[in-house]
Design a protein around this motif. Structure first.
Motif, PDB file in Angstrom:
ATOM      1  N   TRP A  63       0.756   3.543  13.179  1.00 34.32           N
ATOM      2  CA  TRP A  63      -0.358   3.645  12.235  1.00 34.32           C
ATOM      3  C   TRP A  63      -0.130   2.791  10.989  1.00 34.32           C
ATOM      4  N   LEU A  64       0.977   2.087  10.954  1.00 37.85           N
ATOM      5  CA  LEU A  64       1.299   1.250   9.799  1.00 37.85           C
ATOM      6  C   LEU A  64       0.871  -0.194  10.052  1.00 37.85           C
ATOM      7  N   GLN A  65       0.619  -0.916   8.965  1.00 42.03           N
ATOM      8  CA  GLN A  65       0.236  -2.322   9.066  1.00 42.03           C
ATOM      9  C   GLN A  65       1.278  -3.257   8.458  1.00 42.03           C
ATOM     10  N   GLY A  66       2.258  -2.684   7.756  1.00 41.41           N
ATOM     11  CA  GLY A  66       3.308  -3.500   7.155  1.00 41.41           C
ATOM     12  C   GLY A  66       3.250  -3.478   5.639  1.00 41.41           C
ATOM     13  N   GLY A  67       4.405  -3.311   5.010  1.00 39.42           N
ATOM     14  CA  GLY A  67       4.483  -3.324   3.553  1.00 39.42           C
ATOM     15  C   GLY A  67       4.157  -2.001   2.886  1.00 39.42           C
ATOM     16  N   GLU A  68       4.074  -0.913   3.655  1.00 39.20           N
ATOM     17  CA  GLU A  68       3.697   0.370   3.055  1.00 39.20           C
ATOM     18  C   GLU A  68       4.880   1.101   2.420  1.00 39.20           C
ATOM     19  N   LEU A  69       4.560   1.889   1.416  1.00 39.58           N
ATOM     20  CA  LEU A  69       5.431   2.959   0.937  1.00 39.58           C
ATOM     21  C   LEU A  69       4.961   4.201   1.694  1.00 39.58           C
ATOM     22  N   LEU A  70       5.769   4.657   2.647  1.00 36.55           N
ATOM     23  CA  LEU A  70       5.395   5.803   3.466  1.00 36.55           C
ATOM     24  C   LEU A  70       6.001   7.069   2.861  1.00 36.55           C
ATOM     25  N   MET A  71       5.133   8.000   2.484  1.00 32.94           N
ATOM     26  CA  MET A  71       5.591   9.252   1.881  1.00 32.94           C
ATOM     27  C   MET A  71       5.440  10.402   2.866  1.00 32.94           C
ATOM     28  N   THR A  72       6.412  11.320   2.853  1.00 33.21           N
ATOM     29  CA  THR A  72       6.403  12.482   3.729  1.00 33.21           C
ATOM     30  C   THR A  72       7.128  13.634   3.040  1.00 33.21           C
ATOM     31  N   ARG A  83      17.563   9.138  13.587  1.00 34.04           N
ATOM     32  CA  ARG A  83      17.641   7.677  13.664  1.00 34.04           C
ATOM     33  C   ARG A  83      16.420   7.098  14.366  1.00 34.04           C
ATOM     34  N   ALA A  84      15.942   7.798  15.398  1.00 29.63           N
ATOM     35  CA  ALA A  84      14.750   7.328  16.116  1.00 29.63           C
ATOM     36  C   ALA A  84      13.533   7.348  15.194  1.00 29.63           C
ATOM     37  N   TYR A  85      13.421   8.368  14.364  1.00 24.98           N
ATOM     38  CA  TYR A  85      12.304   8.458  13.423  1.00 24.98           C
ATOM     39  C   TYR A  85      12.356   7.305  12.416  1.00 24.98           C
ATOM     40  N   VAL A  86      13.505   7.085  11.820  1.00 24.52           N
ATOM     41  CA  VAL A  86      13.644   6.018  10.829  1.00 24.52           C
ATOM     42  C   VAL A  86      13.429   4.652  11.473  1.00 24.52           C
ATOM     43  N   ARG A  87      13.930   4.492  12.680  1.00 22.32           N
ATOM     44  CA  ARG A  87      13.728   3.209  13.374  1.00 22.32           C
ATOM     45  C   ARG A  87      12.248   2.952  13.618  1.00 22.32           C
ATOM     46  N   ASP A  88      11.515   3.982  13.985  1.00 25.75           N
ATOM     47  CA  ASP A  88      10.074   3.834  14.203  1.00 25.75           C
ATOM     48  C   ASP A  88       9.360   3.421  12.919  1.00 25.75           C
ATOM     49  N   VAL A  89       9.755   4.025  11.796  1.00 23.98           N
ATOM     50  CA  VAL A  89       9.155   3.674  10.499  1.00 23.98           C
ATOM     51  C   VAL A  89       9.471   2.224  10.142  1.00 23.98           C
ATOM     52  N   ALA A  90      10.728   1.825  10.333  1.00 17.57           N
ATOM     53  CA  ALA A  90      11.131   0.458   9.999  1.00 17.57           C
ATOM     54  C   ALA A  90      10.441  -0.559  10.898  1.00 17.57           C
ATOM     55  N   GLU A  91      10.370  -0.268  12.197  1.00 18.73           N
ATOM     56  CA  GLU A  91       9.723  -1.196  13.121  1.00 18.73           C
ATOM     57  C   GLU A  91       8.219  -1.267  12.898  1.00 18.73           C
ATOM     58  N   GLY A  92       7.648  -0.216  12.298  1.00 16.74           N
ATOM     59  CA  GLY A  92       6.235  -0.253  11.943  1.00 16.74           C
ATOM     60  C   GLY A  92       5.938  -1.149  10.762  1.00 16.74           C
ATOM     61  N   ALA A 123       0.846  -1.189   0.000  1.00 13.32           N
ATOM     62  CA  ALA A 123       0.000   0.000   0.000  1.00 13.32           C
ATOM     63  C   ALA A 123       0.880   1.237   0.000  1.00 13.32           C
ATOM     64  N   ALA A 124       0.270   2.389  -0.207  1.00 15.49           N
ATOM     65  CA  ALA A 124       0.971   3.669  -0.141  1.00 15.49           C
ATOM     66  C   ALA A 124       0.199   4.589   0.785  1.00 15.49           C
ATOM     67  N   THR A 125       0.913   5.322   1.611  1.00  8.38           N
ATOM     68  CA  THR A 125       0.264   6.234   2.545  1.00  8.38           C
ATOM     69  C   THR A 125       1.151   7.452   2.773  1.00  8.38           C
ATOM     70  N   VAL A 126       0.545   8.522   3.268  1.00  8.77           N
ATOM     71  CA  VAL A 126       1.257   9.780   3.512  1.00  8.77           C
ATOM     72  C   VAL A 126       1.125  10.141   4.980  1.00  8.77           C
ATOM     73  N   SER A 127       2.238  10.513   5.593  1.00  9.74           N
ATOM     74  CA  SER A 127       2.201  10.943   6.986  1.00  9.74           C
ATOM     75  C   SER A 127       3.404  11.827   7.277  1.00  9.74           C
ATOM     76  N   ASP A 128       3.165  12.908   8.028  1.00 13.79           N
ATOM     77  CA  ASP A 128       4.255  13.763   8.506  1.00 13.79           C
ATOM     78  C   ASP A 128       4.367  13.684  10.022  1.00 13.79           C
ATOM     79  N   LEU A 129       3.793  12.632  10.607  1.00 14.40           N
ATOM     80  CA  LEU A 129       3.941  12.431  12.039  1.00 14.40           C
ATOM     81  C   LEU A 129       5.383  12.079  12.384  1.00 14.40           C
ATOM     82  N   LEU A 130       5.783  12.479  13.584  1.00 13.54           N
ATOM     83  CA  LEU A 130       7.125  12.124  14.046  1.00 13.54           C
ATOM     84  C   LEU A 130       7.206  10.658  14.467  1.00 13.54           C
ATOM     85  N   VAL A 131       6.068  10.067  14.835  1.00 16.02           N
ATOM     86  CA  VAL A 131       6.023   8.658  15.224  1.00 16.02           C
ATOM     87  C   VAL A 131       4.905   7.975  14.455  1.00 16.02           C
ATOM     88  N   PRO A 132       5.131   7.699  13.173  1.00 11.48           N
ATOM     89  CA  PRO A 132       4.055   7.113  12.352  1.00 11.48           C
ATOM     90  C   PRO A 132       3.938   5.599  12.447  1.00 11.48           C
TER      91      PRO A 132
END
Length: 251
Positions: free
Chosen positions: A45-54, A67-76, A33-42
Motif C-alpha cells: 500500500w506504499l508508494q515510496g518515501g513515506e513516514l509509516l506510523m503504527t 524481521r519479515a514485517y520490517v523487510r516488507d515496510v522497507a521493500e515497500g 508523505a505520512a501515513t498510518v497503518s497497523d497491517l502486518l503487510v503494509p
C-alpha cells in the motif's frame, strides 16, 4: 527544500526520537508523505518515501516474524517507521525485536510520544511539503520574469543565456549554421569545426607545420588557396573551401 528525516526530528513540539544509532546518511532520506497503518503487510500500500506510523497493534514479537514485517515496510519504499507509544497503547517503549529488525534492515525507527497524536506528525509533514512546493513555484515565476525582462532588452541572446545559467546551473552556447558563436554563458566556448586541430595520430597535416582542421560532418574540403610546399590542404575559412578533396588531400 525537501523534508528529510533529520528535519522532522528537529521539529519543535513533535518530540520524535530515534530508537537506535541511525547512520547519518539514512537521516538524509526525503519524506514524501505520512501515513498510518497497523497491517502486518503494509508494503503493497506504499508508494515510496513515506513516514509509516503504527501503534503496533498486530506487531509480531517473534524475531523472524518481526524481521519479515520490517523487510516488507522497507521493500515497500518507506523512508522510515514510527511507533506510537503511550498509556493504553500496546507499547510504552520500542520492543527490542523491532529495534533489532530495523537496525538490520537499515530502516530508521522513530518513536512518537503519548502526548503527540499521529495527526500532528501528518500535518507537519504535509505543511513542509506544501511549503516546498510553494518555494518551487515562486522560483519558477521569478525565473520566468527575469527571462522575459532579458528577452525584452536590445542586447541579444547574451542576457537570456546568463539568466538561464543562473537559474539552472547549466551552461549554454548558441551557434549560427556556420558554427560561429553567437552567445555563451556558464561554460567554455566550444571549438568550432574549422578550428585547426591535430589528427588522432598526433601528426599535423602535410609539411606546413600547421595542424589540420577537423573535417565537418559532410567530409573534408580542398583549400582553393595556394598551400605551402608539401602541404596537401591548408587550414582556411569556410569561404575559401571549394570542392571535396581527392585521395591526396589526406596525405
Amino acid at each position: 527544500m525537501p523534508l528529510r528525516i533529520s528535519d522532522l526530528l528537529a521539529r519543535p513540539g513533535l518530540h520524535l526520537a530515534l530508537t537506535y544509532d541511525v547512520p547519518p546518511e539514512l537521516l538524509t532520506r526525503t519524506i514524501e508523505a505520512a501515513t498510518v497503518s497497523d497491517l502486518l503487510v503494509p508494503g503493497k500500500w506504499l508508494q515510496g518515501g513515506e513516514l509509516l506510523m503504527t501503534i503496533g497493534l498486530l506487531l509480531p514479537m517473534e524475531p523472524a516474524a518481526c524481521r519479515a514485517y520490517v523487510r516488507d515496510v522497507a521493500e515497500g519504499g518507506a523512508a522510515c517507521l514510527a511507533l506510537g507509544l503511550g498509556h493504553g497503547l500496546p507499547y510504552q517503549e520500542a520492543p527490542e525485536p523491532l529495534v533489532t529488525a530495523a537496525r538490520e534492515a537499515g530502516l530508521p525507527l522513530l518513536t512518537v510520544p503519548d502526548e503527540v497524536p499521529f495527526i500532528a506528525v501528518t500535518k507537519a509533514v504535509f505543511d513542509a511539503r506544501a511549503t516546498e512546493q510553494q518555494e518551487v513555484l515562486h522560483r519558477a515565476f521569478a525565473t520566468q520574469r527575469r527571462l522575459t525582462a532579458a528577452a525584452a532588452t536590445s542586447d541579444g541572446l547574451q542576457p537570456m543565456l546568463e539568466e538561464w545559467t543562473a537559474a539552472t546551473g547549466i551552461g549554454a552556447t548558441v551557434l549560427d549554421p556556420l558554427g560561429r558563436q553567437l552567445a555563451t554563458a556558464g561554460q567554455e566556448p566550444p571549438t568550432p569545426w574549422n578550428t585547426p586541430t591535430t589528427w588522432s595520430n598526433g601528426s599535423p597535416h602535410g609539411g606546413c607545420g600547421a595542424a589540420r582542421p577537423a573535417p565537418p560532418a559532410a567530409g573534408s574540403w580542398r583549400c582553393s588557396r595556394s598551400a605551402p610546399a608539401g602541404c596537401a590542404a591548408c587550414c582556411c575559412s569556410p569561404a575559401a573551401r571549394t570542392t571535396p578533396p581527392g585521395p591526396s588531400s589526406r596525405d
